[in-house]
Design a protein around this motif. Structure first.
Motif, PDB file in Angstrom:
ATOM      1  N   VAL A  39       0.525  -1.312  -0.364  1.00 55.66           N
ATOM      2  CA  VAL A  39      -0.550  -0.384  -0.183  1.00 55.66           C
ATOM      3  C   VAL A  39       0.743   1.291   0.027  1.00 55.66           C
ATOM      4  CG1 VAL A  39      -1.552   1.194   0.968  1.00 55.66           C
ATOM      5  CG2 VAL A  39      -1.862  -0.909   1.135  1.00 55.66           C
ATOM      6  N   CYS A  40       0.368   2.217  -1.029  1.00 57.06           N
ATOM      7  CA  CYS A  40       1.009   3.390  -1.417  1.00 57.06           C
ATOM      8  C   CYS A  40      -0.255   4.731  -0.928  1.00 57.06           C
ATOM      9  CB  CYS A  40       1.761   4.117  -1.901  1.00 57.06           C
ATOM     10  SG  CYS A  40       2.307   5.264  -2.632  1.00 57.06           S
ATOM     11  N   ILE A  41       0.478   5.325  -0.032  1.00 55.63           N
ATOM     12  CA  ILE A  41      -0.539   6.358   0.551  1.00 55.63           C
ATOM     13  C   ILE A  41      -0.166   8.295  -0.603  1.00 55.63           C
ATOM     14  CG2 ILE A  41      -1.712   9.141   1.991  1.00 55.63           C
ATOM     15  CD1 ILE A  41      -2.562   5.140   1.945  1.00 55.63           C
ATOM     16  N   LEU A  42      -0.638   8.376  -1.361  1.00 50.73           N
ATOM     17  CA  LEU A  42      -0.206   9.796  -2.192  1.00 50.73           C
ATOM     18  C   LEU A  42      -1.697  11.099  -1.565  1.00 50.73           C
ATOM     19  CD1 LEU A  42       1.733  10.023  -4.590  1.00 50.73           C
ATOM     20  CD2 LEU A  42      -0.244   9.649  -6.094  1.00 50.73           C
ATOM     21  N   GLY A  43      -0.105  11.925  -1.478  1.00 49.66           N
ATOM     22  CA  GLY A  43      -1.341  13.235  -1.310  1.00 49.66           C
ATOM     23  C   GLY A  43      -0.445  14.437  -0.651  1.00 49.66           C
ATOM     24  N   LYS A  44      -0.831  15.006  -0.301  1.00 53.70           N
ATOM     25  CA  LYS A  44       0.307  16.450   0.222  1.00 53.70           C
ATOM     26  C   LYS A  44       0.336  16.518   1.578  1.00 53.70           C
ATOM     27  CE  LYS A  44      -0.306  21.369   0.763  1.00 53.70           C
ATOM     28  NZ  LYS A  44      -1.161  23.122   0.067  1.00 53.70           N
ATOM     29  N   ALA A  45       1.965  16.535   1.718  1.00 55.00           N
ATOM     30  CA  ALA A  45       1.646  16.334   3.286  1.00 55.00           C
ATOM     31  C   ALA A  45       1.575  17.996   4.477  1.00 55.00           C
ATOM     32  CB  ALA A  45       3.864  16.086   3.062  1.00 55.00           C
ATOM     33  N   ASP A  46       0.929  17.347   5.076  1.00 57.48           N
ATOM     34  CA  ASP A  46       0.441  17.817   6.448  1.00 57.48           C
ATOM     35  C   ASP A  46       1.287  17.954   7.514  1.00 57.48           C
ATOM     36  OD1 ASP A  46      -0.864  15.991   7.009  1.00 57.48           O
ATOM     37  OD2 ASP A  46      -2.613  16.543   5.906  1.00 57.48           O
TER      38      ASP A  46
END
Length: 409
Positions: free
Chosen positions: A35-42
């Motif tokens: 599993v890989c999560i792709l999104g803006k680091a926050d």
């Protein structure tokens, strides 16, 4: 050793995984996916790494920007070409719009779009509204599967031609992540934490307490809630209101509402809280007077904590709350019906207790997180198998009366 099928989950911001889809990545990792999560680091990316997933930063801008969105699309295409995912799950609109395009252009075998909200109830107008609806419909068209968060949302989208019912699905009674029944359970330990919060906020042990969890903006019904509370507190001077959540600067209520939240000593605005179950334990009645929702997870969490819920009769809330069973539904954008429903529960404590108990039972029967996840796992494994890809778990083995309760549009 066979290669694990690769799953990419794309979200606008990584905090979405920590709030709306907590532990979901961990579940898929435990069941054989890479599993890989792709999104803006926050700042919350460590939470998904702790669940066993990889993280890659990708800036999905919320605002419309042709140049920025094109750059993100190009990055997505390159990323998908390099990573070669077997399945992608796309949550929220911008990742769905760009992700379905990039997925189709790179030949991703399984593209799943999660539909969390009914955009036709939003306040956008003119060209922005047209572009928003077009992007939404286009994402549904390109996806191999559209997972709607509740039945009424799916019915509404099918009716206006935004979703092909043949590729749509709702898991169980709705919800995209279910509820953690162990976390949101009225245990002696949580009851004690609720008492401590009351003490900290200087609320008398016997004082009736209303509560809500929301981004404080107009569409969450904060104006109606404050006006109803103002009316009720004149009649019940010991009444208190706990508001969990921050102000949403994109759609703030009028100044007088903001001032009352900040200055009324009977209103306790505690901001964002990670341990919201502790604050549920400090409440007697949960109130969510929203104008529009996808499903309203907070209603189910409150029910799981045995709180009676007063919410609005709209898509989402009318399924997370069963009128007369787990709470009371009222028309949205109205003050007096809201105040009347709250007062009914303040006066009739036996009714409040009954609705709370029935709400917990309903949460256990219909919204257990594990049931929702197993339905998702079974569907994804079947989609992979239909594409000739060996799933980590044979879909036929994911059985059980709860796990198989899913309905197609």
């Amino acid at each position: 050793m066979p290669t694990k099928p690769k799953m990419i989950i794309a979200v606008s911001q990584v905090s979405t995984m920590a709030t709306l889809a907590k532990d979901q990545a961990k579940f898929f990792v435990e069941h054989g996916f890479d599993v890989c999560i792709l999104g803006k680091a926050d700042g919350t990316e460590q939470s998904v790494i702790d669940e066993g997933a990889k993280f890659f930063n990708m800036d999905f801008r919320r605002s419309l920007s042709l140049f920025a969105d094109f750059k993100t699309l190009v990055k997505l295409i390159k990323f998908f070409k390099r990573e070669k995912p077997d399945a992608i799950q796309l949550m929220t609109l911008k990742p769905s719009f760009l992700g379905t395009m990039a997925g189709r252009l790179t030949g991703v075998p399984v593209i799943i779009r999660h539909k969390w909200g009914y955009l036709r109830e939003c306040n956008y107008k003119g060209i922005k509204r047209f572009l928003l609806f077009s992007a939404d419909k286009f994402s549904n068209m390109l996806a191999h599967r559209v997972v709607a968060i509740c039945h009424k949302l799916l019915e509404a989208e099918v009716k206006v031609g935004a979703i092909n019912p043949k590729k749509a699905i709702v898991f169980g009674s709705g919800s995209d992540n279910g509820v953690d029944l162990n976390r949101f359970k009225k245990t002696p330990e949580l009851v004690e934490k609720g008492k401590q919060i009351r003490e900290k906020l200087q609320i008398w042990p016997t004082a009736p307490v209303l509560g809500t969890v929301m981004r404080i903006n107009i569409e969450k019904g904060i104006t109606e809630l404050i006006l109803a509370f103002r009316q009720l507190s004149e009649k019940y001077p010991n009444l208190r209101l706990i508001i969990v959540g921050e102000f949403d600067i994109r759609n703030l209520p009028d100044r007088d509402i903001i001032d009352e939240i900040k200055n009324n000593h009977q209103i306790h605005h505690v901001g964002f809280q990670k341990n919201i179950e502790d604050y549920f334990a400090a409440m007697d009645i949960f109130v969510m007077p929203s104008y529009r929702e996808g499903f309203c997870k907070s209603n189910i969490e409150a029910s799981s904590m045995e709180l009676p819920v007063v919410s609005t009769d709209i898509i989402g809330c009318s399924e997370s709350v069963k009128d007369g069973v787990s709470g009371i539904l009222v028309p949205s954008r109205t003050v007096q019906p809201l105040a009347d429903a709250i007062e009914k529960l303040l006066v009739d404590k036996e009714l409040a207790k009954k609705l709370g108990a029935q709400g917990r039972q309903r949460a256990e029967n219909e919204f257990d997180q594990k049931f929702v996840w197993h339905n998702q796992l079974r569907d994804i494994c079947q989609l992979l198998k239909d594409k000739g890809i060996q799933p980590p778990v044979e879909p036929e083995t994911i059985i059980g009366s709860k796990c198989l309760r899913c309905s197609r549009g």
